[in-house]
Design a protein around this motif. Structure first.
Motif, PDB file in Angstrom:
ATOM      1  N   ILE A  48     -50.355 -13.687  -4.603  1.00  0.00           N
ATOM      2  CA  ILE A  48     -50.455 -13.307  -5.989  1.00  0.00           C
ATOM      3  C   ILE A  48     -52.121 -13.328  -6.447  1.00  0.00           C
ATOM      4  O   ILE A  48     -52.558 -12.275  -7.074  1.00  0.00           O
ATOM      5  N   THR A  49     -52.666 -14.369  -6.170  1.00  0.00           N
ATOM      6  CA  THR A  49     -53.959 -14.110  -6.506  1.00  0.00           C
ATOM      7  C   THR A  49     -55.150 -13.416  -5.898  1.00  0.00           C
ATOM      8  O   THR A  49     -55.709 -12.575  -6.606  1.00  0.00           O
ATOM      9  N   GLY A  50     -54.992 -13.114  -4.662  1.00  0.00           N
ATOM     10  CA  GLY A  50     -55.559 -12.293  -4.026  1.00  0.00           C
ATOM     11  C   GLY A  50     -55.359 -10.987  -4.302  1.00  0.00           C
ATOM     12  O   GLY A  50     -56.292 -10.107  -4.462  1.00  0.00           O
TER      13      GLY A  50
ATOM     14  N   CYS B 213     -42.024 -19.108  -3.455  1.00  0.00           N
ATOM     15  CA  CYS B 213     -42.041 -19.994  -4.623  1.00  0.00           C
ATOM     16  C   CYS B 213     -40.512 -19.833  -5.570  1.00  0.00           C
ATOM     17  O   CYS B 213     -39.854 -19.089  -5.243  1.00  0.00           O
ATOM     18  N   GLY B 214     -40.486 -20.482  -6.507  1.00  0.00           N
ATOM     19  CA  GLY B 214     -39.138 -20.494  -7.364  1.00  0.00           C
ATOM     20  C   GLY B 214     -39.150 -19.261  -8.327  1.00  0.00           C
ATOM     21  O   GLY B 214     -38.237 -19.143  -9.262  1.00  0.00           O
ATOM     22  N   ALA B 215     -40.318 -18.493  -8.471  1.00  0.00           N
ATOM     23  CA  ALA B 215     -40.444 -17.300  -9.364  1.00  0.00           C
ATOM     24  C   ALA B 215     -40.400 -17.575 -10.662  1.00  0.00           C
ATOM     25  O   ALA B 215     -40.246 -16.763 -11.577  1.00  0.00           O
TER      26      ALA B 215
ATOM     27  N   ILE C 112     -58.061  -9.780   3.086  1.00  0.00           N
ATOM     28  CA  ILE C 112     -57.807 -10.055   4.395  1.00  0.00           C
ATOM     29  C   ILE C 112     -56.522 -11.040   4.421  1.00  0.00           C
ATOM     30  O   ILE C 112     -56.924 -12.370   3.685  1.00  0.00           O
ATOM     31  N   GLU C 113     -55.516 -10.962   5.151  1.00  0.00           N
ATOM     32  CA  GLU C 113     -54.365 -11.795   5.098  1.00  0.00           C
ATOM     33  C   GLU C 113     -53.814 -12.092   6.362  1.00  0.00           C
ATOM     34  O   GLU C 113     -53.564 -11.273   7.295  1.00  0.00           O
ATOM     35  N   LYS C 114     -53.837 -13.572   6.748  1.00  0.00           N
ATOM     36  CA  LYS C 114     -53.565 -13.651   8.289  1.00  0.00           C
ATOM     37  C   LYS C 114     -52.002 -13.417   8.517  1.00  0.00           C
ATOM     38  O   LYS C 114     -51.889 -13.206   9.815  1.00  0.00           O
TER      39      LYS C 114
ATOM     40  N   ALA D  48     -47.433 -19.432  -0.412  1.00  0.00           N
ATOM     41  CA  ALA D  48     -46.738 -19.960  -1.475  1.00  0.00           C
ATOM     42  C   ALA D  48     -46.025 -18.975  -2.151  1.00  0.00           C
ATOM     43  O   ALA D  48     -44.817 -18.980  -2.690  1.00  0.00           O
ATOM     44  N   THR D  49     -46.698 -17.764  -2.501  1.00  0.00           N
ATOM     45  CA  THR D  49     -46.135 -16.793  -3.438  1.00  0.00           C
ATOM     46  C   THR D  49     -44.746 -16.197  -3.116  1.00  0.00           C
ATOM     47  O   THR D  49     -43.782 -16.299  -4.034  1.00  0.00           O
ATOM     48  N   GLY D  50     -44.521 -16.049  -1.799  1.00  0.00           N
ATOM     49  CA  GLY D  50     -43.331 -15.632  -1.398  1.00  0.00           C
ATOM     50  C   GLY D  50     -42.022 -16.773  -1.117  1.00  0.00           C
ATOM     51  O   GLY D  50     -41.092 -16.599  -0.855  1.00  0.00           O
TER      52      GLY D  50
ATOM     53  N   HIS E   8     -47.596 -23.590 -10.219  1.00  0.00           N
ATOM     54  CA  HIS E   8     -47.750 -22.768 -11.355  1.00  0.00           C
ATOM     55  C   HIS E   8     -48.494 -21.250 -10.891  1.00  0.00           C
ATOM     56  O   HIS E   8     -49.131 -20.789 -11.683  1.00  0.00           O
ATOM     57  N   GLY E   9     -48.942 -21.264  -9.647  1.00  0.00           N
ATOM     58  CA  GLY E   9     -50.010 -20.153  -9.620  1.00  0.00           C
ATOM     59  C   GLY E   9     -49.375 -18.655  -9.886  1.00  0.00           C
ATOM     60  O   GLY E   9     -50.217 -17.803  -9.848  1.00  0.00           O
ATOM     61  N   PHE E  10     -47.932 -18.598  -9.376  1.00  0.00           N
ATOM     62  CA  PHE E  10     -47.451 -17.321  -9.556  1.00  0.00           C
ATOM     63  C   PHE E  10     -47.519 -16.866 -11.024  1.00  0.00           C
ATOM     64  O   PHE E  10     -48.147 -15.798 -11.314  1.00  0.00           O
ATOM     65  N   MET E  11     -46.973 -17.584 -11.960  1.00  0.00           N
ATOM     66  CA  MET E  11     -46.872 -17.330 -13.067  1.00  0.00           C
ATOM     67  C   MET E  11     -48.289 -17.087 -14.046  1.00  0.00           C
ATOM     68  O   MET E  11     -48.403 -16.396 -14.971  1.00  0.00           O
ATOM     69  N   VAL E  12     -49.408 -17.587 -13.524  1.00  0.00           N
ATOM     70  CA  VAL E  12     -50.654 -17.436 -14.266  1.00  0.00           C
ATOM     71  C   VAL E  12     -51.561 -16.567 -13.158  1.00  0.00           C
ATOM     72  O   VAL E  12     -52.596 -16.007 -13.775  1.00  0.00           O
TER      73      VAL E  12
HETATM   74  P1  FAD Z   1     -50.692 -18.085  -1.446  1.00  0.00           P
HETATM   75  O1  FAD Z   1     -49.621 -17.262  -2.044  1.00  0.00           O
HETATM   76  O2  FAD Z   1     -50.392 -19.532  -0.690  1.00  0.00           O
HETATM   77  O3  FAD Z   1     -51.699 -17.060  -0.677  1.00  0.00           O
HETATM   78  C1  FAD Z   1     -52.799 -17.435   0.121  1.00  0.00           C
HETATM   79  C2  FAD Z   1     -52.768 -16.787   1.330  1.00  0.00           C
HETATM   80  O4  FAD Z   1     -53.669 -16.970   2.019  1.00  0.00           O
HETATM   81  C3  FAD Z   1     -51.346 -17.084   2.204  1.00  0.00           C
HETATM   82  O5  FAD Z   1     -50.828 -15.805   2.200  1.00  0.00           O
HETATM   83  C4  FAD Z   1     -51.981 -17.020   3.634  1.00  0.00           C
HETATM   84  O6  FAD Z   1     -51.373 -16.699   4.466  1.00  0.00           O
HETATM   85  C5  FAD Z   1     -53.577 -16.770   3.433  1.00  0.00           C
HETATM   86  N1  FAD Z   1     -54.326 -17.244   4.440  1.00  0.00           N
HETATM   87  C6  FAD Z   1     -54.564 -18.774   4.611  1.00  0.00           C
HETATM   88  N2  FAD Z   1     -55.484 -19.039   5.301  1.00  0.00           N
HETATM   89  C7  FAD Z   1     -56.005 -17.774   5.846  1.00  0.00           C
HETATM   90  C8  FAD Z   1     -57.002 -17.247   6.774  1.00  0.00           C
HETATM   91  N3  FAD Z   1     -57.747 -18.332   7.368  1.00  0.00           N
HETATM   92  N4  FAD Z   1     -57.193 -16.075   6.903  1.00  0.00           N
HETATM   93  C9  FAD Z   1     -56.597 -15.131   6.073  1.00  0.00           C
HETATM   94  N5  FAD Z   1     -55.586 -15.428   5.138  1.00  0.00           N
HETATM   95  C10 FAD Z   1     -55.132 -16.860   5.060  1.00  0.00           C
HETATM   96  N6  FAD Z   1     -45.492 -21.014  -9.017  1.00  0.00           N
HETATM   97  C11 FAD Z   1     -44.996 -20.593 -10.316  1.00  0.00           C
HETATM   98  O7  FAD Z   1     -45.690 -20.069 -11.011  1.00  0.00           O
HETATM   99  N7  FAD Z   1     -43.701 -20.639 -10.661  1.00  0.00           N
HETATM  100  C12 FAD Z   1     -42.752 -21.053  -9.862  1.00  0.00           C
HETATM  101  O8  FAD Z   1     -41.599 -21.118 -10.073  1.00  0.00           O
HETATM  102  C13 FAD Z   1     -43.288 -21.986  -8.533  1.00  0.00           C
HETATM  103  N8  FAD Z   1     -42.314 -22.322  -7.836  1.00  0.00           N
HETATM  104  C14 FAD Z   1     -42.644 -22.791  -6.644  1.00  0.00           C
HETATM  105  C15 FAD Z   1     -41.797 -23.199  -5.711  1.00  0.00           C
HETATM  106  C16 FAD Z   1     -42.184 -23.754  -4.441  1.00  0.00           C
HETATM  107  C17 FAD Z   1     -41.150 -24.215  -3.486  1.00  0.00           C
HETATM  108  C18 FAD Z   1     -43.665 -23.648  -4.113  1.00  0.00           C
HETATM  109  C19 FAD Z   1     -44.169 -24.020  -2.683  1.00  0.00           C
HETATM  110  C20 FAD Z   1     -44.617 -22.813  -4.905  1.00  0.00           C
HETATM  111  C21 FAD Z   1     -44.044 -22.686  -6.240  1.00  0.00           C
HETATM  112  N9  FAD Z   1     -45.177 -22.222  -7.110  1.00  0.00           N
HETATM  113  C22 FAD Z   1     -44.652 -21.745  -8.400  1.00  0.00           C
HETATM  114  C23 FAD Z   1     -46.619 -22.115  -6.796  1.00  0.00           C
HETATM  115  C24 FAD Z   1     -46.895 -20.896  -6.466  1.00  0.00           C
HETATM  116  O9  FAD Z   1     -46.199 -20.321  -5.367  1.00  0.00           O
HETATM  117  C25 FAD Z   1     -48.248 -20.838  -6.127  1.00  0.00           C
HETATM  118  O10 FAD Z   1     -49.187 -21.454  -6.801  1.00  0.00           O
HETATM  119  C26 FAD Z   1     -49.042 -19.411  -5.887  1.00  0.00           C
HETATM  120  O11 FAD Z   1     -47.913 -18.521  -5.215  1.00  0.00           O
HETATM  121  C27 FAD Z   1     -50.262 -19.340  -5.451  1.00  0.00           C
HETATM  122  O12 FAD Z   1     -50.655 -18.128  -4.887  1.00  0.00           O
HETATM  123  P2  FAD Z   1     -51.988 -17.901  -4.131  1.00  0.00           P
HETATM  124  O13 FAD Z   1     -51.944 -16.291  -3.894  1.00  0.00           O
HETATM  125  O14 FAD Z   1     -53.121 -18.684  -4.862  1.00  0.00           O
HETATM  126  O15 FAD Z   1     -51.705 -18.434  -2.845  1.00  0.00           O
END
Ligand code: FAD
Length: 382
Positions: free
Chosen positions: A14-16, A47-49, A34-36, A43-45, A337-341
């Motif tokens: 979600i962040t990227g 999460c508890g949504a 760039i996504e590996k 975590a995004t896929g 909570h990274g998804f919701m924000v």
């Molecule tokens: P991510 O979604 O983790 O994305 C990071 C990406 O970087 C990954 O896809 C990874 O493959 C990629 N990556 C890593 N290393 C490399 C590399 N070297 N090169 C290229 N790509 C790379 N948040 C909510 O808001 N509500 C919820 O209800 C909630 N429930 C949750 C329940 C669970 C079980 C978990 C685990 C998390 C939950 N969260 C929830 C937290 C939320 O999922 C995360 O805070 C949020 O998804 C973070 O998003 P992100 O894009 O920053 O990171």
């Protein structure tokens, strides 16, 4: 793969993906994500949504409050051809201890000061909202109707499609292996598919953000921690809001399709990259869920999984340019909570990186707070 880019965003969660869109919307051309693995594979896929505004720190509450507004209009704003499935069934936060209730009162004061319309309610009122809630020894509850949940895969897909229309390039199944610097400035990103010259790199790698920072010799105060969740068979709709009991470390919601998604946090979980699922979790979550919501005791579990929280020392995110690596930014440390924000995180970062006026002071999320010992400790984390 392209040899140069104006901006390289590492991480397709979600962040990227939201950040790529917000930067492209502001006129930045030649952005590559760039996504590996595949988009939303982190975590995004997993999460508890859940999407809630009931936070105890102003920073999280503002980001969440303003993100709710974005979720409300996201289908139209991003011209999405599907539906992000944002449902505002509310969040019911239940307090089974006096100390928890005292903390909730403080949290609600923060929320009210920001215009978030959380209600403080009695156990009986809580049971009117969720009839199968166990109110034995319940002290009180807080309820915010405009909280809810959205489909994280569709949200990322919506940002991806909108970004692609604005010219963003996405390189999936591509791993970042190194970052090059010259005279304290980033110059290139090395990947398994070649090198991209660039002067702006955004590390949106969630749990792996520390690994990316190490590539420029910086030790980010962040660690990965496994969190597990499960989904049950679908049943007739019987629970509108997400129920959270911090005392039981539990969150539990019924999705629009009828299945329940729930998880418990484990305070003894080691700080590592383990994402295997465990029997211990199944036992733990069953015990906690049945205590709080006894009606769920006969539900059959369809699937369990786990993902990694990216934990900062205060459960507030870190948005900062990395020292001695000018042009390299980090957006990580979202805890649970990274998804919701995500939507407003992206706006804030895009504004900052592009030198525009920020809608809230981004300095609060800086690295300095750890050095100064001025943590933004978030008390409402599961
Ligand atoms: P991510 O979604 O983790 O994305 C990071 C990406 O970087 C990954 O896809 C990874 O493959 C990629 N990556 C890593 N290393 C490399 C590399 N070297 N090169 C290229 N790509 C790379 N948040 C909510 O808001 N509500 C919820 O209800 C909630 N429930 C949750 C329940 C669970 C079980 C978990 C685990 C998390 C939950 N969260 C929830 C937290 C939320 O999922 C995360 O805070 C949020 O998804 C973070 O998003 P992100 O894009 O920053 O990171």
């Amino acid at each position: 793969m392209q040899k140069t880019a104006n901006v390289v965003i590492i991480g397709g969660g979600i962040t990227g993906c939201a950040l790529a869109y917000e930067m492209a919307l502001r006129g930045v051309q030649d952005i590559v994500v760039i996504e590996k693995q595949y988009l939303a594979s982190g975590a995004t896929g997993r999460c508890g949504a859940g999407v809630r505004q009931q936070w105890g720190t102003e920073t999280n509450a503002i980001l969440a409050r303003d993100s709710v507004k974005r979720f409300e209009s996201m289908n139209e704003e991003l011209d999405y051809d599907m539906d992000i499935e944002f449902k505002q069934g509310g969040y019911l936060m239940v307090a089974y201890t006096e100390s928890e209730w005292e903390q909730y009162k403080k949290n609600v004061a923060v929320q009210h000061s920001l215009g978030i319309s959380t209600k403080m309610i009695t156990p009986q009122e809580a049971q009117e909202i969720v009839p199968h809630l166990n109110i034995n020894s319940l002290v009180g509850a807080t309820f915010c109707q405009s909280d809810g949940h959205a489909n994280p895969f569709h949200v990322v897909d919506a940002y991806y499609k909108a970004g692609r229309r604005l010219g963003v390039n996405y390189e999936t199944y591509t791993t970042v292996t190194g970052i090059k610097r010259e005279k304290g400035k980033v110059t290139a990103v090395q990947t398994t598919k070649g090198e991209i010259n660039t002067s702006i790199v955004i590390n949106a790698c969630g749990f792996a953000a520390g690994t990316i920072c190490k590539m420029v010799g910086f030790d980010l105060p962040l660690y990965p921690q496994r969190h597990q969740a499960l989904v049950t068979e679908a049943v007739e709709p019987c629970q509108g809001p997400m129920v959270i009991s911090l005392h039981h470390r539990l969150y539990c919601q019924q999705t629009p399709h009828g299945s329940f998604i729930m998880g418990v946090g484990d305070p003894n979980e080691p700080k590592d990259f383990n994402i295997h699922s465990s029997w211990e979790f199944l036992e733990d979550v069953a015990r906690q869920a049945i205590t709080v919501l006894p009606l769920l005791k006969n539900l059959r579990v369809v699937r369990q999984w786990s993902g990694l929280y990216d934990m900062s020392p205060d459960a507030n995110p870190i948005f900062a340019e990395i020292p001695d690596a000018q042009g390299m930014w980090v957006a990580a440390g979202f805890s649970g909570h990274g998804f919701m924000v995500g939507p407003q995180t992206a706006v804030l970062l895009a504004q900052k990186i592009l030198g525009q006026e920020c809608f809230m002071p981004i300095e609060k999320f800086g690295l300095d707070r750890f050095r100064r010992g001025e943590l933004l400790l978030e008390p409402a984390v599961v």
